[in-house]
Design a protein around this motif. Structure first.
Motif, short mmCIF file in Angstrom:
data_model
loop_
_atom_site.label_atom_id
_atom_site.label_comp_id
_atom_site.label_asym_id
_atom_site.label_seq_id
_atom_site.Cartn_x
_atom_site.Cartn_y
_atom_site.Cartn_z
N LEU A 137 0.83 -1.21 0.00
CA LEU A 137 0.00 0.00 0.00
C LEU A 137 0.86 1.26 0.00
N ASN A 138 1.92 1.26 0.80
CA ASN A 138 2.80 2.42 0.90
C ASN A 138 3.47 2.69 -0.45
N GLN A 139 3.88 1.64 -1.13
CA GLN A 139 4.50 1.80 -2.45
C GLN A 139 3.47 2.25 -3.48
N SER A 140 2.32 1.63 -3.47
CA SER A 140 1.28 1.92 -4.48
C SER A 140 0.71 3.33 -4.35
N TYR A 141 0.50 3.79 -3.12
CA TYR A 141 -0.21 5.06 -2.92
C TYR A 141 0.69 6.23 -2.54
N ARG A 142 1.88 5.95 -2.02
CA ARG A 142 2.76 7.05 -1.64
C ARG A 142 4.10 7.01 -2.36
N GLY A 143 4.35 5.93 -3.09
CA GLY A 143 5.62 5.80 -3.81
C GLY A 143 6.79 5.59 -2.88
N LYS A 144 6.53 5.08 -1.68
CA LYS A 144 7.59 4.86 -0.70
C LYS A 144 7.76 3.38 -0.43
N GLN A 145 9.01 2.96 -0.30
CA GLN A 145 9.29 1.55 -0.06
C GLN A 145 9.16 1.20 1.41
N GLY A 146 8.73 -0.02 1.66
CA GLY A 146 8.65 -0.56 3.01
C GLY A 146 7.35 -0.18 3.69
N PRO A 147 7.10 -0.85 4.81
CA PRO A 147 5.85 -0.59 5.55
C PRO A 147 5.95 0.70 6.37
N THR A 148 4.82 1.27 6.65
CA THR A 148 4.73 2.44 7.53
C THR A 148 3.73 2.10 8.63
N ASN A 149 3.58 2.98 9.60
CA ASN A 149 2.71 2.66 10.74
C ASN A 149 1.22 2.78 10.42
N VAL A 150 0.81 3.87 9.77
CA VAL A 150 -0.62 4.09 9.50
C VAL A 150 -0.79 4.84 8.19
N LEU A 151 -1.79 4.45 7.44
CA LEU A 151 -2.20 5.15 6.23
C LEU A 151 -3.69 5.43 6.31
N SER A 152 -4.09 6.57 5.81
CA SER A 152 -5.50 6.92 5.77
C SER A 152 -5.89 7.21 4.33
N PHE A 153 -7.09 6.74 3.98
CA PHE A 153 -7.61 6.92 2.64
C PHE A 153 -8.99 7.57 2.74
N PRO A 154 -9.04 8.90 2.74
CA PRO A 154 -10.34 9.57 2.83
C PRO A 154 -11.23 9.21 1.64
N ALA A 155 -12.51 9.02 1.91
CA ALA A 155 -13.46 8.73 0.83
C ALA A 155 -13.58 9.95 -0.07
N ASP A 156 -13.60 9.70 -1.35
CA ASP A 156 -13.73 10.77 -2.34
C ASP A 156 -15.08 10.58 -3.04
N LEU A 157 -16.14 10.99 -2.35
CA LEU A 157 -17.49 10.79 -2.84
C LEU A 157 -18.02 12.03 -3.52
N PRO A 158 -18.88 11.86 -4.51
CA PRO A 158 -19.50 13.02 -5.15
C PRO A 158 -20.35 13.80 -4.15
N GLU A 159 -20.36 15.12 -4.30
CA GLU A 159 -21.18 15.96 -3.40
C GLU A 159 -22.64 15.61 -3.58
N GLY A 160 -23.38 15.76 -2.49
CA GLY A 160 -24.81 15.54 -2.52
C GLY A 160 -25.23 14.09 -2.46
N LEU A 161 -24.26 13.18 -2.34
CA LEU A 161 -24.58 11.77 -2.28
C LEU A 161 -25.25 11.40 -0.96
N GLY A 162 -24.90 12.13 0.09
CA GLY A 162 -25.54 11.92 1.38
C GLY A 162 -25.03 10.73 2.17
N LEU A 163 -23.92 10.17 1.79
CA LEU A 163 -23.35 9.05 2.55
C LEU A 163 -22.40 9.59 3.61
N ALA A 164 -22.34 8.88 4.73
CA ALA A 164 -21.52 9.32 5.85
C ALA A 164 -20.15 8.63 5.87
N LEU A 165 -19.75 8.06 4.76
CA LEU A 165 -18.50 7.32 4.68
C LEU A 165 -17.30 8.27 4.74
#
Length: 160
Positions: free
Chosen positions: A53-81
């Motif tokens: 995940l760290n390589q795929s999403y941040r371009g960094k090698q090796g594991p890291t402690n925590v990664l967060s992936f905020p939801a990128d939802l269309p406006e007005g969808l009304g989901l609480a994700l």
């Protein structure tokens, strides 16, 4: 506030109790989430998955402690994700030992840190980092944990 937190354990290393994880995340979200019923997924992983995940999403090698992936939802969808948080159990255990912290306190810090990223907090710029660290410290204090940044002295108290 009622939050829905899906916890996935995808590692063989010891991890905190689900009730503790939910409490730490719920405390972080309370009064800060854009919805009264926020939803997120917390995935607890080993080093191989985190390194990928760290390589795929941040371009960094090796594991890291925590990664967060905020939801990128269309406006007005009304989901609480809010999105997804991924925490690497072996990295958290190594860091806690190296920093002389209790394992439980470091896990709580990583959960709070990841949730704050989902809420839009960041630490790229120095001022943002100071604000985020102060908020993390205040939230962790309400949970009964010490300041995770022992060399940091906050000049203004932050209301958790």
């Amino acid at each position: 506030m009622s939050s829905h937190i899906d916890i996935q354990t995808a590692c063989s290393e010891p991890v905190p109790e689900e009730d503790d994880l939910r409490n730490w995340l719920h405390t972080t979200l309370q009064g800060r989430a854009p919805s009264p019923s926020p939803e997120l997924c917390l995935r607890l992983v080993g080093e191989d998955e985190m390194a990928h995940l760290n390589q795929s999403y941040r371009g960094k090698q090796g594991p890291t402690n925590v990664l967060s992936f905020p939801a990128d939802l269309p406006e007005g969808l009304g989901l609480a994700l809010l999105g997804d948080i991924v925490i690497c159990a072996p990295v958290v255990a190594r860091e806690a030992a190296a920093q002389g912290k209790s394992l439980q306190a470091h896990w709580a810090h990583m959960a709070v840190h990841g949730a704050l990223h989902l809420l839009g907090y960041d630490h790229v710029a120095a001022a943002e980092a100071a604000d985020m660290e102060a908020l993390e410290t205040a939230i962790l204090a309400t949970l009964g944990f010490p300041c995770p940044y022992p060399d940091t002295v906050s000049e203004e108290p932050v209301t958790p």
